[in-house]
Design a protein around this motif. Sequence first.
Motif, PDB file in Angstrom:
ATOM      1  N   GLU A 159      52.598  17.311 -41.590  1.00 55.20           N
ATOM      2  CA  GLU A 159      52.464  15.789 -41.312  1.00 55.20           C
ATOM      3  C   GLU A 159      52.416  15.072 -42.877  1.00 55.20           C
ATOM      4  OE1 GLU A 159      52.509  13.842 -38.785  1.00 55.20           O
ATOM      5  OE2 GLU A 159      53.092  15.387 -37.348  1.00 55.20           O
ATOM      6  N   PRO A 160      52.728  13.910 -42.925  1.00 54.49           N
ATOM      7  CA  PRO A 160      52.614  13.184 -44.129  1.00 54.49           C
ATOM      8  C   PRO A 160      51.298  13.396 -44.606  1.00 54.49           C
ATOM      9  CG  PRO A 160      54.265  12.065 -42.779  1.00 54.49           C
ATOM     10  CD  PRO A 160      53.751  13.277 -42.039  1.00 54.49           C
ATOM     11  N   PRO A 161      50.686  13.002 -45.614  1.00 54.28           N
ATOM     12  CA  PRO A 161      49.355  13.113 -46.064  1.00 54.28           C
ATOM     13  C   PRO A 161      48.605  11.763 -45.761  1.00 54.28           C
ATOM     14  CG  PRO A 161      50.487  12.848 -48.014  1.00 54.28           C
ATOM     15  CD  PRO A 161      51.487  13.098 -46.835  1.00 54.28           C
ATOM     16  N   TYR A 162      48.459  11.457 -44.367  1.00 55.91           N
ATOM     17  CA  TYR A 162      47.968  10.134 -44.231  1.00 55.91           C
ATOM     18  C   TYR A 162      46.542  10.179 -44.346  1.00 55.91           C
ATOM     19  CZ  TYR A 162      52.006   9.673 -40.707  1.00 55.91           C
ATOM     20  OH  TYR A 162      52.936   9.618 -40.419  1.00 55.91           O
ATOM     21  N   TRP A 163      45.705  11.267 -44.479  1.00 52.81           N
ATOM     22  CA  TRP A 163      44.516  11.557 -44.800  1.00 52.81           C
ATOM     23  C   TRP A 163      43.970  11.083 -46.404  1.00 52.81           C
ATOM     24  CZ3 TRP A 163      44.332  14.699 -49.102  1.00 52.81           C
ATOM     25  CH2 TRP A 163      45.401  15.494 -49.056  1.00 52.81           C
ATOM     26  N   ALA A 164      45.072  10.899 -47.042  1.00 55.48           N
ATOM     27  CA  ALA A 164      44.721  10.803 -48.745  1.00 55.48           C
ATOM     28  C   ALA A 164      44.346   9.308 -49.042  1.00 55.48           C
ATOM     29  CB  ALA A 164      45.943  11.259 -49.278  1.00 55.48           C
ATOM     30  N   TRP A 165      44.536   8.388 -47.931  1.00 56.89           N
ATOM     31  CA  TRP A 165      44.274   7.054 -48.395  1.00 56.89           C
ATOM     32  C   TRP A 165      43.313   6.295 -47.373  1.00 56.89           C
ATOM     33  CZ3 TRP A 165      49.299   9.006 -48.279  1.00 56.89           C
ATOM     34  CH2 TRP A 165      49.796   8.885 -49.664  1.00 56.89           C
ATOM     35  N   CYS A 166      42.715   5.320 -47.480  1.00 57.90           N
ATOM     36  CA  CYS A 166      41.831   4.503 -46.468  1.00 57.90           C
ATOM     37  C   CYS A 166      42.844   3.651 -45.800  1.00 57.90           C
ATOM     38  CB  CYS A 166      40.621   3.778 -47.313  1.00 57.90           C
ATOM     39  SG  CYS A 166      39.227   4.883 -47.859  1.00 57.90           S
ATOM     40  N   TRP A 167      43.080   3.728 -44.449  1.00 57.94           N
ATOM     41  CA  TRP A 167      43.964   2.659 -43.853  1.00 57.94           C
ATOM     42  C   TRP A 167      42.922   1.540 -43.278  1.00 57.94           C
ATOM     43  CZ3 TRP A 167      49.023   3.577 -43.289  1.00 57.94           C
ATOM     44  CH2 TRP A 167      49.692   4.674 -43.847  1.00 57.94           C
ATOM     45  N   PRO A 168      43.595   0.376 -43.194  1.00 54.89           N
ATOM     46  CA  PRO A 168      42.800  -0.845 -42.717  1.00 54.89           C
ATOM     47  C   PRO A 168      42.053  -0.737 -41.445  1.00 54.89           C
ATOM     48  CG  PRO A 168      45.149  -1.184 -42.711  1.00 54.89           C
ATOM     49  CD  PRO A 168      45.136   0.187 -43.271  1.00 54.89           C
ATOM     50  N   GLY A 169      42.646  -0.306 -40.351  1.00 57.87           N
ATOM     51  CA  GLY A 169      41.913  -0.242 -39.361  1.00 57.87           C
ATOM     52  C   GLY A 169      40.668   0.867 -39.220  1.00 57.87           C
ATOM     53  N   GLY A 170      40.838   1.710 -39.771  1.00 58.31           N
ATOM     54  CA  GLY A 170      39.722   2.874 -40.197  1.00 58.31           C
ATOM     55  C   GLY A 170      38.772   2.172 -41.212  1.00 58.31           C
ATOM     56  N   LEU A 171      39.035   1.572 -42.164  1.00 58.82           N
ATOM     57  CA  LEU A 171      38.106   0.804 -42.937  1.00 58.82           C
ATOM     58  C   LEU A 171      37.419  -0.172 -42.028  1.00 58.82           C
ATOM     59  CD1 LEU A 171      40.069   0.094 -46.302  1.00 58.82           C
ATOM     60  CD2 LEU A 171      37.780   1.047 -45.955  1.00 58.82           C
ATOM     61  N   TRP A 211      37.733  -8.205 -39.977  1.00 58.02           N
ATOM     62  CA  TRP A 211      37.398  -7.662 -41.555  1.00 58.02           C
ATOM     63  C   TRP A 211      38.684  -7.723 -42.343  1.00 58.02           C
ATOM     64  CZ3 TRP A 211      32.251  -6.285 -42.281  1.00 58.02           C
ATOM     65  CH2 TRP A 211      31.584  -5.860 -40.909  1.00 58.02           C
ATOM     66  N   THR A 212      38.555  -8.347 -43.432  1.00 61.33           N
ATOM     67  CA  THR A 212      39.318  -8.791 -44.392  1.00 61.33           C
ATOM     68  C   THR A 212      39.627  -7.353 -45.380  1.00 61.33           C
ATOM     69  OG1 THR A 212      39.123 -11.194 -44.054  1.00 61.33           O
ATOM     70  CG2 THR A 212      40.485  -9.981 -46.078  1.00 61.33           C
ATOM     71  N   ILE A 213      40.620  -6.668 -44.932  1.00 59.73           N
ATOM     72  CA  ILE A 213      40.913  -5.289 -45.571  1.00 59.73           C
ATOM     73  C   ILE A 213      42.024  -5.377 -46.542  1.00 59.73           C
ATOM     74  CG2 ILE A 213      41.212  -2.928 -45.424  1.00 59.73           C
ATOM     75  CD1 ILE A 213      38.258  -3.900 -44.498  1.00 59.73           C
ATOM     76  N   ALA A 214      41.759  -4.847 -47.773  1.00 56.17           N
ATOM     77  CA  ALA A 214      43.007  -4.706 -48.617  1.00 56.17           C
ATOM     78  C   ALA A 214      43.705  -3.593 -48.265  1.00 56.17           C
ATOM     79  CB  ALA A 214      42.491  -4.501 -50.072  1.00 56.17           C
ATOM     80  N   ASP A 215      45.032  -3.730 -47.721  1.00 58.06           N
ATOM     81  CA  ASP A 215      46.034  -2.677 -47.324  1.00 58.06           C
ATOM     82  C   ASP A 215      46.642  -1.967 -48.411  1.00 58.06           C
ATOM     83  OD1 ASP A 215      48.065  -1.256 -46.380  1.00 58.06           O
ATOM     84  OD2 ASP A 215      48.752  -2.736 -45.138  1.00 58.06           O
ATOM     85  N   PHE A 216      46.308  -0.744 -48.687  1.00 57.04           N
ATOM     86  CA  PHE A 216      46.499  -0.175 -50.205  1.00 57.04           C
ATOM     87  C   PHE A 216      48.332   0.088 -50.155  1.00 57.04           C
ATOM     88  CE2 PHE A 216      47.254   3.387 -46.934  1.00 57.04           C
ATOM     89  CZ  PHE A 216      48.227   3.992 -47.136  1.00 57.04           C
ATOM     90  N   THR A 241      44.347  -8.110 -45.606  1.00 55.96           N
ATOM     91  CA  THR A 241      44.890  -8.392 -44.307  1.00 55.96           C
ATOM     92  C   THR A 241      43.618  -8.187 -43.324  1.00 55.96           C
ATOM     93  OG1 THR A 241      47.132  -7.504 -44.922  1.00 55.96           O
ATOM     94  CG2 THR A 241      46.544  -7.480 -42.530  1.00 55.96           C
ATOM     95  N   PRO A 242      43.500  -9.119 -42.286  1.00 54.71           N
ATOM     96  CA  PRO A 242      42.401  -9.157 -41.319  1.00 54.71           C
ATOM     97  C   PRO A 242      42.792  -7.720 -40.348  1.00 54.71           C
ATOM     98  CG  PRO A 242      43.264 -11.565 -41.451  1.00 54.71           C
ATOM     99  CD  PRO A 242      44.596 -10.382 -42.142  1.00 54.71           C
ATOM    100  N   SER A 243      41.770  -6.999 -40.333  1.00 51.61           N
ATOM    101  CA  SER A 243      41.798  -5.890 -39.270  1.00 51.61           C
ATOM    102  C   SER A 243      40.704  -5.946 -38.412  1.00 51.61           C
ATOM    103  CB  SER A 243      41.757  -4.606 -40.112  1.00 51.61           C
ATOM    104  OG  SER A 243      42.843  -4.461 -41.011  1.00 51.61           O
ATOM    105  N   VAL A 244      40.935  -5.561 -37.204  1.00 53.23           N
ATOM    106  CA  VAL A 244      40.151  -6.163 -35.848  1.00 53.23           C
ATOM    107  C   VAL A 244      39.461  -4.751 -35.418  1.00 53.23           C
ATOM    108  CG1 VAL A 244      39.990  -7.039 -33.817  1.00 53.23           C
ATOM    109  CG2 VAL A 244      41.469  -8.162 -35.421  1.00 53.23           C
TER     110      VAL A 244
END
Length: 213
Positions: A44-56, A188-193, A202-205
């Motif tokens: 799999e691509p390394p999704y785990w290497a960043w903080c994604w907005p929904g999880g944040l 929550w207003t989250i920065a999308d990396f 971007t607002p994340s819910v």
Amino acid sequence: MKPSSAARFIAEHCPVQPVPDLPHIHLHLAVPQSGIWRLAADGEPPYWAWCWPGGLALAHHIAANPEMVEGRPVIDLGTGSGLLAIAAALAGASQVTAIDADPNAIAATTLNAALNTVALTTECRDPLDGPAFENATICVGDLFYAADLALRVTTFLDRCLAASCTIWVGDIGRAALPRNRLTPVSSWTIADFGHGASAPDTPSVVYRYSAIQ
């Protein structure tokens, strides 16, 4: 790459950074110099290497509302970096299980759990076609990014809901969200990396997952 080798690579190439606006949590996260795509050759691509907005967003919600996990068994489905599992452990969950099909994600989660001095159980598997979890709190961040996966996740969560689970979802508003099962509880207003430092936040819910409405 073997799990031990992946863990060494992550420790050496992904510097420790505080989670955005959650400075009590630190993770090994990729930077441009990490060369993290070298691990993608394992699957799999390394999704785990960043903080994604929904999880944040869901991590922020847990930190602000620890009673949602306190004293309860928690499952972080598709854990990635382990962020939600760590947030739940720090908020007082009685037991936390972090699950991901990518062994590199499990290596990262194990490192990050130790970094934050929390105890987790990790499972490297895809549980979606197996038996439902029972009587647990399930945290789901950013798992509805593709239509085929979203259908599998929704079918599985429906079974978990019938087995007395409480389910929380964090997402940025992807097209494949099962919106007829989701009740928004916070935004929550989250920065999308992925869009660069100059992009607007971007607002994340955060949603409560329930029966079809």
